[in-house]
Scaffold this active site. Structure first.
Site, PDB file in Angstrom:
ATOM      1  N   GLU A   1       0.824  -1.197   0.000  1.00  0.00           N
ATOM      2  CA  GLU A   1       0.000   0.000   0.000  1.00  0.00           C
ATOM      3  C   GLU A   1       0.866   1.258   0.000  1.00  0.00           C
ATOM      4  OE1 GLU A   1      -4.100  -1.688   1.795  1.00  0.00           O
ATOM      5  OE2 GLU A   1      -2.742  -0.855   3.263  1.00  0.00           O
TER       6      GLU A   1
ATOM      7  N   CYS B   1       3.441   8.451   1.280  1.00  0.00           N
ATOM      8  CA  CYS B   1       3.915   7.525   2.307  1.00  0.00           C
ATOM      9  C   CYS B   1       4.193   6.193   1.612  1.00  0.00           C
ATOM     10  CB  CYS B   1       2.817   7.408   3.362  1.00  0.00           C
ATOM     11  SG  CYS B   1       3.196   6.247   4.672  1.00  0.00           S
TER      12      CYS B   1
ATOM     13  N   CYS C   1       6.080  -6.911   7.627  1.00  0.00           N
ATOM     14  CA  CYS C   1       7.134  -6.420   8.516  1.00  0.00           C
ATOM     15  C   CYS C   1       7.449  -7.515   9.519  1.00  0.00           C
ATOM     16  CB  CYS C   1       6.675  -5.165   9.259  1.00  0.00           C
ATOM     17  SG  CYS C   1       8.010  -4.354  10.184  1.00  0.00           S
TER      18      CYS C   1
ATOM     19  N   CYS D   1       5.709  -4.836  16.269  1.00  0.00           N
ATOM     20  CA  CYS D   1       5.316  -3.793  17.218  1.00  0.00           C
ATOM     21  C   CYS D   1       3.854  -4.068  17.596  1.00  0.00           C
ATOM     22  CB  CYS D   1       5.471  -2.407  16.588  1.00  0.00           C
ATOM     23  SG  CYS D   1       7.190  -2.036  16.170  1.00  0.00           S
TER      24      CYS D   1
ATOM     25  N   CYS E   1       0.755  -2.131  15.843  1.00  0.00           N
ATOM     26  CA  CYS E   1       0.779  -1.881  14.397  1.00  0.00           C
ATOM     27  C   CYS E   1       0.146  -3.033  13.631  1.00  0.00           C
ATOM     28  CB  CYS E   1       2.222  -1.686  13.938  1.00  0.00           C
ATOM     29  SG  CYS E   1       2.365  -1.431  12.153  1.00  0.00           S
TER      30      CYS E   1
ATOM     31  N   GLU F   1      10.048  -2.094   7.721  1.00  0.00           N
ATOM     32  CA  GLU F   1      11.094  -1.375   8.440  1.00  0.00           C
ATOM     33  C   GLU F   1      12.198  -1.025   7.434  1.00  0.00           C
ATOM     34  OE1 GLU F   1      11.925   0.220  11.186  1.00  0.00           O
ATOM     35  OE2 GLU F   1      13.876   0.438  10.222  1.00  0.00           O
TER      36      GLU F   1
ATOM     37  N   SER G   1      11.723   6.643   8.286  1.00  0.00           N
ATOM     38  CA  SER G   1      11.210   6.407   9.639  1.00  0.00           C
ATOM     39  C   SER G   1      11.624   5.012  10.069  1.00  0.00           C
ATOM     40  CB  SER G   1       9.681   6.524   9.626  1.00  0.00           C
ATOM     41  OG  SER G   1       9.150   6.184  10.891  1.00  0.00           O
TER      42      SER G   1
ATOM     43  N   LEU H   1       9.880   6.151  18.763  1.00  0.00           N
ATOM     44  CA  LEU H   1      10.317   5.944  20.156  1.00  0.00           C
ATOM     45  C   LEU H   1       9.198   5.316  20.989  1.00  0.00           C
ATOM     46  CD1 LEU H   1      12.782   6.353  21.925  1.00  0.00           C
ATOM     47  CD2 LEU H   1      11.952   8.642  22.483  1.00  0.00           C
TER      48      LEU H   1
ATOM     49  N   CYS I   1      -1.646   5.848   9.706  1.00  0.00           N
ATOM     50  CA  CYS I   1      -0.450   5.175  10.225  1.00  0.00           C
ATOM     51  C   CYS I   1      -0.811   3.861  10.882  1.00  0.00           C
ATOM     52  CB  CYS I   1       0.207   6.007  11.327  1.00  0.00           C
ATOM     53  SG  CYS I   1       0.805   7.565  10.793  1.00  0.00           S
TER      54      CYS I   1
END
Ligand code: SAH
Length: 378
Positions: free
Chosen positions: A106, A119, A126, A130, A133, A177, A208, A231, A350
Site C-alpha cells: 500500500e 507515504c 514487517c 510492534c 501496528c 522497516e 522512519s 520511540l 499510520c
C-alpha cells in the site's frame, strides 16, 4: 536471499530483462560502463525514466538508434500496477499496488494546502511485531526492490500530475522497516533526491525507523535525508512491550546512534514519533521522562493518535490527554506536534496498512525455530 546448499533450483528458461527502475545513478553509470558507454548516458536515462516518465526506449530521441535497440533487447522499465484505488473523504488516496509473486503493498498520498506527502512502503509486511501496528499482524514476506520502492513514487507522480497535484514530500512510513532493507531504501532515496529524477530536497525525504542501531550508524555514512525514529516510550520496560526490537537495541544505545546521525549535519533534528495509547504510555510522568531523556538532542516530537484496527488491543488517548502531553513537552522547550489523522475511513492512516502478504509462514517459523527451514525458502 540465497538458496540453501542442496536445494536445487531449476535453471530459468531465458534471462529476465534488467528493470532499469532498479538502478540509481551509481548503478546506472556502472551499467553503461559495462556497455562501453559514457557516464552521461545515466543522466539521460534517469531523466527519461523518472522526470519525463517515458518507458518506451524508441521515444528516447537523444540516444542513438543502435543504443535504443540494445536497451530494448536487454532492459525494460517495469512499473508496479495499481489494483485498487481508494479516496478518503479528506482527500487522502490509497493505492494497492500488485507485485511479482502475488504480493501487494500500500502507498498513501496525503494532500495538504501547501504540500503533498507520499507515504511509501519498504517491505512486504514487517518482521518487527510492534504490538500496536497492524502491518505486524501480516508477518513478513520479503524486501521490496529499488524498482518497487521508487516505482511507488513514479506511479503516484504520474497519476497525480493528471489531476494537477504533485508529491512534495516522501516519508518511508508505509509497510515495513526501511533499515532492514537498507541498500534498496538508500538507493531509492538517492533517486528521490536526484535532480535529474525527482529532485526532492533531503529535508523532504524522511526515513522512519523503529531504531535498528547498527543500521543507523551505516545510514549516517550513506545518506543525509531526514530521520524519524519511532520511540513510543521513554523507558526500556515499556518500550520492550511496544517495540520488541528494543530488547536488542535499547534506548541507551539508540540515542547515541541518533545523535550520531545528525552530528555532521548542521541545523538538522530528529523527529521522534510517539503513538498515543490510552493509559499505556500517555501519563504526565511519561511526558516528563521523555523531556528529560531527549535533553540536548535537537528534536521534534510528533505525537500520533493511535489508529485502531481489527483485533487491536489498545485505545486512542483522548484529545485532552494528547494536548496535555504535548503541553508538558512544549513547556520543557520542545516542538511537539500532534499528527492529524488522515485517511482513516480507507484504513490509510499510520499503522493501518496491510497490503497483501503471501506466505506468512516465515514469521511462524522464525518464532518457533528461530530460522526458516531451507525447504521453505523460495
Ligand atoms: N517501521 C518504521 C515505519 C513504519 S510506520 C517505523 O517503525 O518507524 C510509521 C509510523 O506509524 C511509526 O512511527 C509507527 O510506529 C506508527 N504506527 C504504527 N502503527 C500505528 C497505529 N496503529 N496507530 C498510530 N501509529 C502507528
Amino acid at each position: 536471499m540465497s538458496s540453501a546448499p542442496g536445494v536445487n533450483s531449476s535453471a530459468p528458461a531465458a534471462p529476465a530483462k534488467l528493470n532499469l527502475l532498479d538502478l540509481d545513478r551509481r548503478a546506472m553509470e556502472g551499467f553503461f560502463a559495462e556497455l562501453g558507454e559514457k557516464p552521461f548516458r545515466a543522466t539521460q536515462l534517469i531523466k527519461w525514466i523518472h522526470q519525463r516518465r517515458v518507458a518506451d526506449f524508441d521515444a528516447m530521441t537523444d540516444l542513438s538508434k543502435a543504443l535504443r535497440a540494445k536497451l530494448s533487447e536487454i532492459c525494460e522499465i517495469r512499473l508496479p500496477r495499481a489494483v485498487f484505488d481508494q479516496q478518503s473523504t479528506d482527500g487522502t488516496r490509497k493505492w494497492l499496488l500488485s507485485l511479482d509473486g502475488g504480493n501487494a503493498i500500500e502507498t498513501v498520498f496525503i494532500p495538504e494546502p501547501n504540500r503533498g506527502t507520499l507515504c511509501v512502503s519498504s517491505q512486504v509486511g514487517c518482521a518487527l511485531e510492534c504490538s500496536f501496528c497492524s502491518t505486524a499482524t501480516q508477518g513478513f514476506n520479503r524486501n521490496l526492490s529499488v524498482a518497487e520502492i521508487i516505482g511507488q513514487l513514479r506511479f503516484a507522480t504520474a497519476v497525480l500530475a493528471e489531476e494537477g497535484l504533485s508529491v512534495t514530500n516522501v516519508v518511508f512510513m508505509g509497510m515495513g522497516e526501511p533499515l532492514l532493507n537498507f541498500n534498496n531504501v538508500v538507493a531509492a532515496a538517492s533517486l528521490m533526491t536526484d535532480d535529474d529524477a525527482y529532485g526532492l530536497s533531503k529535508r523532504r525525504v524522511t526515513i522512519s525507523t523503529s531504531g535498528v542501531v547498527p543500521a543507523l550508524y551505516r545510514l549516517a555514512e550513506a545518506t543525509d535525508v531526514s530521520l524519524a525514529v519511532s520511540l513510543h516510550a521513554p523507558v526500556d520496560e515499556l518500550r520492550n512491550e511496544l517495540v520488541p526490537l528494543n530488547k536488542k537495541d535499547p534506548i541507551a544505545e539508540l540515542l547515541p546512534a541518533c545523535r550520531n546521525y545528525i552530528a555532521d549535519k548542521p541545523h538538522r533534528s530528529i523527529t521522534w514519533e510517539y503513538v498515543m495509547l490510552d493509559g499505556v504510555n500517555d501519563h504526565d510522568e511519561h511526558a516528563r521522562q521523555l523531556a528529560k531523556l531527549l535533553a540536548g538532542i535537537p528534536s521534534k516530537i510528533n505525537l500520533i493518535p493511535f489508529n485502531p484496527f481489527p483485533g487491536s488491543r489498545y485505545r486512542r488517548s483522548t484529545p485532552e490527554r494528547i494536548q496535555r502531553f504535548a503541553r508538558i513537552l512544549q513547556e520543557a522547550g520542545y516542538v511537539a506536534t500532534t499528527r492529524k489523522t488522515r485517511g482513516e475511513d480507507i484504513d490509510g492512516a499510520c499503522g493501518q496498512l496491510v497490503g497483501r502478504v503471501q506466505d506468512r509462514t516465515k514469521r511462524r517459523f522464525r518464532r518457533e525455530q528461530q530460522q526458516p527451514p531451507s525447504a521453505a525458502r523460495v
